[in-house]
Design an enzyme around this catalytic site. Structure first.
Site, short mmCIF file in Angstrom:
data_model
loop_
_atom_site.label_atom_id
_atom_site.label_comp_id
_atom_site.label_asym_id
_atom_site.label_seq_id
_atom_site.Cartn_x
_atom_site.Cartn_y
_atom_site.Cartn_z
N CYS A 13 -4.48 -1.56 -1.80
CA CYS A 13 -4.62 -0.13 -2.03
C CYS A 13 -5.55 0.04 -3.23
O CYS A 13 -5.25 -0.49 -4.31
CB CYS A 13 -3.23 0.44 -2.34
SG CYS A 13 -3.26 2.17 -2.86
N HIS B 290 -7.10 2.98 3.74
CA HIS B 290 -6.82 3.74 4.96
C HIS B 290 -8.10 4.02 5.75
O HIS B 290 -8.06 4.15 6.97
CB HIS B 290 -6.18 5.11 4.62
CG HIS B 290 -4.71 5.06 4.36
ND1 HIS B 290 -4.19 4.60 3.17
CD2 HIS B 290 -3.64 5.42 5.12
CE1 HIS B 290 -2.86 4.69 3.23
NE2 HIS B 290 -2.51 5.19 4.39
N CYS C 21 -11.07 3.18 0.10
CA CYS C 21 -9.63 3.38 0.28
C CYS C 21 -9.25 2.61 1.53
O CYS C 21 -9.98 2.69 2.53
CB CYS C 21 -9.33 4.87 0.46
SG CYS C 21 -7.64 5.20 1.04
N ASP D 290 0.88 -1.18 0.00
CA ASP D 290 0.00 0.00 0.00
C ASP D 290 0.91 1.23 0.00
O ASP D 290 2.12 1.11 0.22
CB ASP D 290 -0.88 -0.01 1.27
CG ASP D 290 -1.78 1.23 1.37
OD1 ASP D 290 -2.35 1.64 0.34
OD2 ASP D 290 -1.89 1.81 2.46
N SER D 291 0.34 2.39 -0.22
CA SER D 291 1.12 3.63 -0.14
C SER D 291 1.62 3.88 1.28
O SER D 291 2.54 4.64 1.49
CB SER D 291 0.26 4.81 -0.57
OG SER D 291 -0.82 4.96 0.34
N GLU E 26 -2.11 8.22 8.78
CA GLU E 26 -0.64 8.12 8.84
C GLU E 26 -0.10 8.83 10.09
O GLU E 26 0.93 8.44 10.61
CB GLU E 26 0.00 8.68 7.57
CG GLU E 26 -0.25 7.83 6.32
CD GLU E 26 0.35 6.43 6.38
OE1 GLU E 26 1.44 6.26 6.95
OE2 GLU E 26 -0.30 5.49 5.85
N1 DGL Z 1 -4.70 3.29 0.84
C1 DGL Z 1 -4.78 3.75 -0.48
C2 DGL Z 1 -6.04 3.42 -1.19
O1 DGL Z 1 -6.63 2.42 -0.86
C3 DGL Z 1 -4.00 4.93 -0.91
C4 DGL Z 1 -4.31 6.23 -0.30
C5 DGL Z 1 -3.33 7.27 -0.76
O2 DGL Z 1 -2.14 6.98 -0.68
O3 DGL Z 1 -3.76 8.31 -1.22
O4 DGL Z 1 -6.47 4.08 -2.08
#
Ligand code: DGL
Length: 249
Positions: A69, A182, A180, A6-7, A148
């Site tokens: 992600c 996150h 997302c 993931d990011s 984060e």
């Molecule tokens: N967790 C990510 C997603 O599912 C990326 C969020 C990001 O880095 O902007 O889209």
């Protein structure tokens, strides 16, 4: 060995569901903190990151990769499947279908990054349901940064979440899809803003089930003992914090 990336630490929301259905596997989790967030980056940029992380995870001995992600799935999963034809890749998909089937008001809300909402995959899924239900979308502005920084609840998180969730509620949404990885870490704050009449859907349990069935069909389930290696391309403190939360649940 299962590779997850993931990011940042958002993919931990997928990991915590994977470990429920595959408790005795070896995991490598790669958080691309040096390049987070992905949400506003170009498709080319994310594809490049996805390739180089895939090479890294394959080098570690992973035999399946979970793209935990939504943004990276939207930008890169077709490319990855084409360029690494022997590797199974599991991607994320916003849970529009269960939301469309369950809504009573006929309005569903989707929270995701701009990259996901503009991606072909999401637009195709949306196209399948938009005759039956109204689909309202909003970028979770500032949500990735909250997660984060470990700011998951409290007044500041509440204010940030309110700004993106309120327009969905005002449009009549009774179901909110977390598009997302996150965002599930803000679930309680989102639910507090939305109130008890609104259902919040996290697709991670379904993704974990899908991973299990792909692994079974390819004979990849080993069950020879759990381990996890956490790797960050940048500051690992956020990943360590979220991993601790997930491990104590
Ligand atoms: N967790 C990510 C997603 O599912 C990326 C969020 C990001 O880095 O902007 O889209």
């Amino acid at each position: 060995m299962i590779g997850i990336f993931d990011s940042g630490s958002g993919g931990m929301s997928v990991y915590r569901e994977l470990v429920k259905v595959l408790p005795l596997e070896k995991y490598v989790y790669f958080a691309d903190n040096a390049h987070c967030p992905y949400g506003e980056k170009t498709v080319q940029y994310i594809r490049e990151r996805a390739r180089s992380i895939t090479d890294f995870l394959l080098g570690k001995g992973c035999d399946i990769i979970v793209v935990a992600c939504n943004t990276a799935t939207a930008a890169a999963i077709r490319t990855l499947r084409k360029e690494y034809p022997s590797v199974p890749f599991i991607g994320m998909e916003p849970a529009v279908k269960p939301a469309a089937l369950g809504t009573r008001t006929g309005v569903i809300g989707v929270l995701a990054t701009a990259g996901t909402l503009n991606g072909l995959k999401y637009l195709e899924t949306r196209g399948l349901y938009e005759d039956e239900v109204r689909i309202e979308e909003h970028v979770g502005e500032g949500f990735v940064e909250l997660v984060e920084s470990g700011d998951l609840s409290g007044p500041r998180a509440g204010e940030v979440v309110e700004r993106s969730v309120r327009p969905l509620l005002d449009a009549g949404a009774d179901t909110i899809v977390l598009g997302c990885t996150h965002y599930p870490f803000l679930r309680e704050t989102i639910e507090a803003v939305a109130g008890p009449g609104v259902r919040v859907i996290d697709p991670a349990p379904a993704v974990a089930q899908h991973t299990l069935s792909v692994m079974e069909s390819r004979n990849l389930v080993r069950s020879d003992g759990f381990s996890i290696e956490l790797i960050s391309s940048g500051d690992p403190s956020s990943l360590e914090r979220i991993f601790k939360i997930v491990s104590e649940e």
